[in-house]
Write an enzyme that holds these catalytic residues in place. Structure first.
Site, PDB file in Angstrom:
ATOM      1  N   SER A 139       0.866  -1.188   0.000  1.00  8.01           N
ATOM      2  CA  SER A 139       0.000   0.000   0.000  1.00  8.01           C
ATOM      3  C   SER A 139       0.896   1.229   0.000  1.00  8.01           C
ATOM      4  O   SER A 139       2.086   1.141   0.355  1.00  8.01           O
ATOM      5  CB  SER A 139      -0.844  -0.007   1.282  1.00  8.01           C
ATOM      6  N   TYR A 152      -2.229  -1.363  10.496  1.00  4.23           N
ATOM      7  CA  TYR A 152      -2.208  -1.458   9.026  1.00  4.23           C
ATOM      8  C   TYR A 152      -0.877  -0.937   8.480  1.00  4.23           C
ATOM      9  O   TYR A 152      -0.228  -1.582   7.652  1.00  4.23           O
ATOM     10  CB  TYR A 152      -3.390  -0.659   8.457  1.00  4.23           C
TER      11      TYR A 152
HETATM   12  P1  NAD Z   1     -11.531  -5.992  -0.080  1.00  7.38           P
HETATM   13  O1  NAD Z   1     -12.138  -5.974   1.277  1.00  7.38           O
HETATM   14  O2  NAD Z   1     -12.420  -5.814  -1.272  1.00  7.38           O
HETATM   15  O3  NAD Z   1     -10.652  -7.304  -0.283  1.00  7.38           O
HETATM   16  C1  NAD Z   1      -9.978  -7.951   0.758  1.00  7.38           C
HETATM   17  C2  NAD Z   1      -9.942  -9.417   0.448  1.00  7.38           C
HETATM   18  O4  NAD Z   1      -9.292 -10.096   1.529  1.00  7.38           O
HETATM   19  C3  NAD Z   1     -11.359 -10.005   0.334  1.00  7.38           C
HETATM   20  O5  NAD Z   1     -11.391 -10.970  -0.701  1.00  7.38           O
HETATM   21  C4  NAD Z   1     -11.543 -10.667   1.685  1.00  7.38           C
HETATM   22  O6  NAD Z   1     -12.454 -11.730   1.646  1.00  7.38           O
HETATM   23  C5  NAD Z   1     -10.126 -11.153   1.951  1.00  7.38           C
HETATM   24  N1  NAD Z   1      -9.883 -11.493   3.355  1.00  7.38           N
HETATM   25  C6  NAD Z   1     -10.134 -10.733   4.455  1.00  7.38           C
HETATM   26  N2  NAD Z   1      -9.852 -11.432   5.564  1.00  7.38           N
HETATM   27  C7  NAD Z   1      -9.396 -12.643   5.157  1.00  7.38           C
HETATM   28  C8  NAD Z   1      -8.970 -13.821   5.836  1.00  7.38           C
HETATM   29  N3  NAD Z   1      -8.965 -13.898   7.171  1.00  7.38           N
HETATM   30  N4  NAD Z   1      -8.596 -14.892   5.096  1.00  7.38           N
HETATM   31  C9  NAD Z   1      -8.657 -14.856   3.738  1.00  7.38           C
HETATM   32  N5  NAD Z   1      -9.051 -13.776   3.048  1.00  7.38           N
HETATM   33  C10 NAD Z   1      -9.422 -12.687   3.751  1.00  7.38           C
HETATM   34  O7  NAD Z   1     -10.413  -4.835  -0.061  1.00  7.38           O
HETATM   35  P2  NAD Z   1      -9.410  -4.344  -1.189  1.00  7.38           P
HETATM   36  O8  NAD Z   1      -9.527  -2.880  -1.176  1.00  7.38           O
HETATM   37  O9  NAD Z   1      -9.583  -5.077  -2.455  1.00  7.38           O
HETATM   38  O10 NAD Z   1      -7.994  -4.744  -0.529  1.00  7.38           O
HETATM   39  C11 NAD Z   1      -7.161  -5.773  -1.026  1.00  7.38           C
HETATM   40  C12 NAD Z   1      -5.718  -5.503  -0.617  1.00  7.38           C
HETATM   41  O11 NAD Z   1      -5.296  -4.266  -1.196  1.00  7.38           O
HETATM   42  C13 NAD Z   1      -5.527  -5.361   0.895  1.00  7.38           C
HETATM   43  O12 NAD Z   1      -4.302  -5.956   1.283  1.00  7.38           O
HETATM   44  C14 NAD Z   1      -5.472  -3.848   1.085  1.00  7.38           C
HETATM   45  O13 NAD Z   1      -4.730  -3.512   2.214  1.00  7.38           O
HETATM   46  C15 NAD Z   1      -4.754  -3.445  -0.191  1.00  7.38           C
HETATM   47  N6  NAD Z   1      -4.946  -2.034  -0.546  1.00  7.38           N
HETATM   48  C16 NAD Z   1      -6.195  -1.536  -0.837  1.00  7.38           C
HETATM   49  C17 NAD Z   1      -6.331  -0.190  -1.172  1.00  7.38           C
HETATM   50  C18 NAD Z   1      -7.677   0.419  -1.538  1.00  7.38           C
HETATM   51  O14 NAD Z   1      -7.765   1.648  -1.654  1.00  7.38           O
HETATM   52  N7  NAD Z   1      -8.722  -0.331  -1.758  1.00  7.38           N
HETATM   53  C19 NAD Z   1      -5.198   0.637  -1.201  1.00  7.38           C
HETATM   54  C20 NAD Z   1      -3.951   0.094  -0.899  1.00  7.38           C
HETATM   55  C21 NAD Z   1      -3.826  -1.245  -0.574  1.00  7.38           C
END
Ligand code: NAD
Length: 257
Positions: A139, A152
């Site tokens: 991130s 985080y």
């Molecule tokens: P999201 O909530 O849509 O996706 C998260 C995924 O992780 C989901 O598929 C969820 O089911 C899974 N998950 C959660 N807990 C879990 C567990 N215990 N075991 C297995 N799977 C689990 O969110 P996102 O925005 O798509 O985030 C995905 C990644 O990208 C994360 O690591 C997040 O930190 C990172 N990220 C997101 C953003 C953003 O703006 N959306 C920015 C930077 C980084």
């Protein structure tokens, strides 16, 4: 950039960025293994749809990545693992003093330790195949900080450090390890926050996006899951064979500030 014949395991891929990355890898020809902690019909259907759409083998395997054993079992159950994308992640926003210790432990387990366990299980498979790509979804918070996101930010900085160690331990093999550092990406998780923010700030959707959510993102545009997926495809390609142990920001200029 054909990834035909490669098998990619993407953690946390039944929504958001993980699903976007899985779709782009499948579009490039890779067989994909989707994962989350649930085991619903719709999870398996999602994999079936990707398989049909892109003509690849697509499976869904349930594993709760808060458990190191389940994280390792995800890799061994998959059989093949040419590409590993560590994406699963959760968030909690609260000041350090009142941040619940159990929530701290859970964020470190899912966002950081799961990548250690999956990587440890995947490396022997990649070494036996003589090729591998590890893409960790960190991130902008793996490179910078914000208040109230202690677990985080600590976990994501940890992912960046772990990526570098993985790269050094595999530097003389045809295995690379890199981290993608997204800024704000419009996933269902982020989309769901917009109506509340509109109410709280008495602002239009456009103003909330531009002035609240994308305050630190100079482009004033969200990154898309397709752009994160495309970056992952590039890191898996032959063009990126000498790119290892580094971060690629997809953040509209956030970390240039
Ligand atoms: P999201 O909530 O849509 O996706 C998260 C995924 O992780 C989901 O598929 C969820 O089911 C899974 N998950 C959660 N807990 C879990 C567990 N215990 N075991 C297995 N799977 C689990 O969110 P996102 O925005 O798509 O985030 C995905 C990644 O990208 C994360 O690591 C997040 O930190 C990172 N990220 C997101 C953003 C953003 O703006 N959306 C920015 C930077 C980084």
């Amino acid at each position: 950039m054909s990834l035909k014949g490669k098998t990619a395991i993407i953690t946390g891929s039944n929504s958001g960025i993980g699903l976007g990355v899985a779709r782009e890898l499948a579009k490039a020809g890779a067989d994909v293994v989707l994962n989350s902690f649930t085991d619903r019909d719709e999870d398996h259907k999602l994999a079936e749809e990707i398989g049909r759409e892109f003509g690849v083998t697509a499976r869904y395997i349930k594993a709760d990545l808060s458990s190191g054993e389940e994280a390792r079992a995800l890799i061994t159950k998959s059989g093949k693992c040419d590409i590993l994308v560590n994406n699963a992640g959760i968030q909690h926003v609260e000041p350090i003093e009142t941040f619940p210790p159990a929530t701290w432990d859970r964020i470190i387990a899912i966002n950081l330790s799961s990548a250690f366990h999956t990587t440890a299980a995947a490396l022997p498979i990649m070494r036996a195949a003589g090729w591998g790509r590890i893409v960790n979804i960190a991130s902008a918070h793996g490179l910078t900080a914000s208040p109230f996101k202690s677990a985080y930010v600590a976990a994501k900085h940890g992912v960046v450090g772990f990526t570098k160690v993985t790269a050094l331990e595999t530097a003389q093999e045809k295995i690379t390890a890199n981290a993608i550092c997204p800024g704000y990406v419009l996933t269902p998780l982020v989309e769901a926050q917009i109506p509340d923010q509109m109410k709280a700030h008495n602002m239009s959707r456009e103003d909330v996006i531009k002035n609240v959510m994308l305050d630190r993102q100079p482009s004033k545009e969200f990154a898309t899951v397709e752009e994160i997926g495309g970056t992952a495809v590039f890191l898996c390609s032959d063009y990126a064979a000498q790119i290892t142990g580094t971060t690629i920001s997809v953040d509209g200029g956030w970390t240039a500030l």
